[in-house]
Enzyme design. Structure first.
Site, PDB file in Angstrom:
ATOM      1  N   GLY A 286     143.518  22.643  60.143  1.00  0.00           N
ATOM      2  CA  GLY A 286     142.930  22.368  58.832  1.00  0.00           C
ATOM      3  C   GLY A 286     141.509  21.857  58.985  1.00  0.00           C
TER       4      GLY A 286
ATOM      5  N   MET B 194     137.541  16.899  55.655  1.00  0.00           N
ATOM      6  CA  MET B 194     138.381  15.800  56.142  1.00  0.00           C
ATOM      7  C   MET B 194     138.831  16.068  57.584  1.00  0.00           C
ATOM      8  SD  MET B 194     139.838  12.976  54.701  1.00  0.00           S
ATOM      9  CE  MET B 194     141.208  11.861  55.041  1.00  0.00           C
ATOM     10  N   GLY B 195     139.275  17.306  57.841  1.00  0.00           N
ATOM     11  CA  GLY B 195     139.715  17.652  59.187  1.00  0.00           C
ATOM     12  C   GLY B 195     138.585  17.605  60.200  1.00  0.00           C
TER      13      GLY B 195
ATOM     14  N   SER C 111     144.058   6.889  54.634  1.00  0.00           N
ATOM     15  CA  SER C 111     143.238   6.524  53.480  1.00  0.00           C
ATOM     16  C   SER C 111     141.822   6.188  53.912  1.00  0.00           C
ATOM     17  CB  SER C 111     143.841   5.321  52.750  1.00  0.00           C
ATOM     18  OG  SER C 111     143.018   4.961  51.652  1.00  0.00           O
TER      19      SER C 111
ATOM     20  N   LYS D   9     151.755   5.173  51.634  1.00  0.00           N
ATOM     21  CA  LYS D   9     150.507   5.769  51.148  1.00  0.00           C
ATOM     22  C   LYS D   9     150.610   6.105  49.663  1.00  0.00           C
ATOM     23  CE  LYS D   9     146.368   7.666  51.495  1.00  0.00           C
ATOM     24  NZ  LYS D   9     146.187   8.574  50.379  1.00  0.00           N
TER      25      LYS D   9
ATOM     26  N   HIS E  91     150.139   2.897  47.845  1.00  0.00           N
ATOM     27  CA  HIS E  91     148.717   2.569  47.974  1.00  0.00           C
ATOM     28  C   HIS E  91     147.924   3.282  46.888  1.00  0.00           C
ATOM     29  CE1 HIS E  91     144.703   3.922  49.220  1.00  0.00           C
ATOM     30  NE2 HIS E  91     144.589   2.804  49.916  1.00  0.00           N
ATOM     31  N   ASN E  92     148.192   4.587  46.704  1.00  0.00           N
ATOM     32  CA  ASN E  92     147.456   5.355  45.713  1.00  0.00           C
ATOM     33  C   ASN E  92     147.790   4.911  44.291  1.00  0.00           C
ATOM     34  OD1 ASN E  92     146.649   6.705  48.008  1.00  0.00           O
ATOM     35  ND2 ASN E  92     146.825   8.729  47.099  1.00  0.00           N
TER      36      ASN E  92
ATOM     37  N   GLU F 279     145.743   1.956  43.737  1.00  0.00           N
ATOM     38  CA  GLU F 279     144.365   2.439  43.574  1.00  0.00           C
ATOM     39  C   GLU F 279     144.136   2.934  42.145  1.00  0.00           C
ATOM     40  OE1 GLU F 279     141.812   6.311  45.025  1.00  0.00           O
ATOM     41  OE2 GLU F 279     143.361   5.528  46.374  1.00  0.00           O
TER      42      GLU F 279
END
Length: 417
Positions: A10, A14-15, A129, A183, A186-187, A190
């Site tokens: 990927g 980001m990757g 994150s 996660k 967490h979101n 957020e």
């Protein structure tokens, strides 16, 4: 040619950034993407001169990696993850480790782990994150899965993670889907904090008639306070100070008031209902994102449904300090709801989450990093079984001090529309 220590599938932004981070910290990388142009562009530009080798077919990619293989996937959640696993499966050997670093649904992670385990292949679901910048400079990492598989990737993960002092913002969360569950919550937190910041901005603008530049300065001042310092306050101040080059007016006034969501906020609310855990601030934030997408309906309704008469001048019965204190109290409540939800989920799914550790790794790298996480960590370190942060001695004292400005701010928001 030497085998590469670690693999990545990927090669989006980001990757790419995560691969650069891993290589910079001493681990050679093999990368692959089903779109060859992504691989060639990365290798010829950002990865040039680094210990990163690209492959244009999956067989060559798998051949490049040392065994047992460690491969991280950074692809969209859902079917794309399953498609990549199917693509890799014929080349995987017993003992190989697949790590899903995307925002996958925790039950999908548990299913994939169970399916791969039958063939002796380990699967780690890891929340990451920090966005693109965090991937490059140091994210918060929340891995879950088989403990012995995590121990084989832990040296790499702890090196690439953000650090607060000498502590890495990475730790083993628990078995199966625990990492992706943490996660997800967490979101959800957020979403809540971002919605609260938006509401504070709107009250300062609509009730106190302050300009975006004035509100930018206010958030900057709030971010200088030790107890409220946070990444989200910092970037709010920066965004509000941005002036559009063409129109010379604040950029925030030109941005369409609609928001999208990737699914993690919705999953948080759905799972809270399933477990019977109240998280009203998080739920409202998810609903406000949904409501924002109905732009056409809202615009039409505003021409028909009239709100209260707007007060003339700056005579709203609320001050800037009231809004600051109300926002601080509401953020405490958001974290409290998220942590209480994690406690209930840990019991339900037998994750055995350590909430002190969760708070510790959220202190750096991630989107919700803030100074508030220090006393949250202290609360769970002192009383690991505490049911809700709001009854912790420190937070109970602060909420008792802040409840009156919170009530005044809510009242003003209601009365001024």
């Amino acid at each position: 040619m030497d085998k590469m220590n670690f693999g990545l599938v990927g090669v989006g932004v980001m990757g790419q950034n995560l691969a650069l981070n891993i290589e910079r910290n001493g681990t050679s990388m093999g990368v692959y993407d089903r779109v060859p142009e992504k691989v060639s562009g990365f290798i010829q530009n950002k990865a040039k001169g680094k210990k990163i080798v690209g492959s244009f077919d999956v067989a060559a990619f798998m051949q490049q990696l040392e065994q047992p293989r460690r491969i991280i996937l950074l692809v969209n959640a859902g079917k794309p993850v399953d498609d990549v696993i199917v693509h890799l499966k014929p080349y995987l050997d017993r003992g190989d480790i697949i790590i899903d670093g995307g925002n996958s649904y925790f039950l999908d992670t548990e299913r994939r782990a169970g399916e791969l385990e039958k063939d002796g292949i380990f699967f780690i679901g890891s929340g990451i994150s920090g966005g693109e910048e965090g991937a490059l400079k140091g994210p918060a990492i929340m891995p879950g899965g088989a403990k012995d598989a995590y121990e084989r990737v832990a040296p790499v993960f702890t090196r690439i993670a953000a650090h607060v002092g000498s502590e890495a913002c990475c730790a083993y969360m628990g078995p199966r889907g625990a990492g992706h569950y943490v996660k997800m919550v967490h979101n959800g937190i957020e979403y809540a904090v971002m919605q609260l910041i938006c509401e504070a901005y709107h009250i300062l603008k609509a009730a106190l008639h302050l300009s975006p530049l004035e509100i930018s300065a206010i958030f900057g001042q709030w971010n200088e306070r030790e107890e409220s310092r946070s990444y989200l306050f910092e970037i709010t101040s920066k965004v509000l100070s941005k002036i559009d080059d063409q129109t010379k007016i604040p950029l925030v006034d030109l941005i369409l008031d609609t928001a999208e969501q990737k699914g993690t906020g919705k999953w948080t609310s759905q799972n809270a209902f399933d477990l019977g855990v109240p998280i009203p601030t998080i739920n409202t934030a998810v609903e406000m994102r949904m409501l924002s997408s109905f732009k056409e309906q809202r615009t039409m309704a505003a021409r028909i449904l009239k709100g209260p008469a707007k007060p003339e001048g700056n005579n709203a019965p609320v001050s800037i300090d009231d809004v600051r204190d109300a926002l601080h109290a509401s953020i405490i409540i958001s974290y409290a709801q998220g942590m209480a939800f994690l406690r209930a989920a840990s019991q339900e799914f037998k994750y055995d989450l350590n909430l002190e550790v969760v708070a510790r790794i959220w202190r750096g790298g991630c989107i919700i990093r803030s100074k508030m996480l220090e006393p949250i960590r202290d609360a769970f370190r002192t009383a690991p079984e505490i049911q809700n942060l709001m009854v912790d001695q420190f937070f109970a004292r602060r909420l008792n001090e802040l409840q009156e400005p919170l009530r005044r701010t809510v009242r003003t928001a209601s009365m001024t529309g």
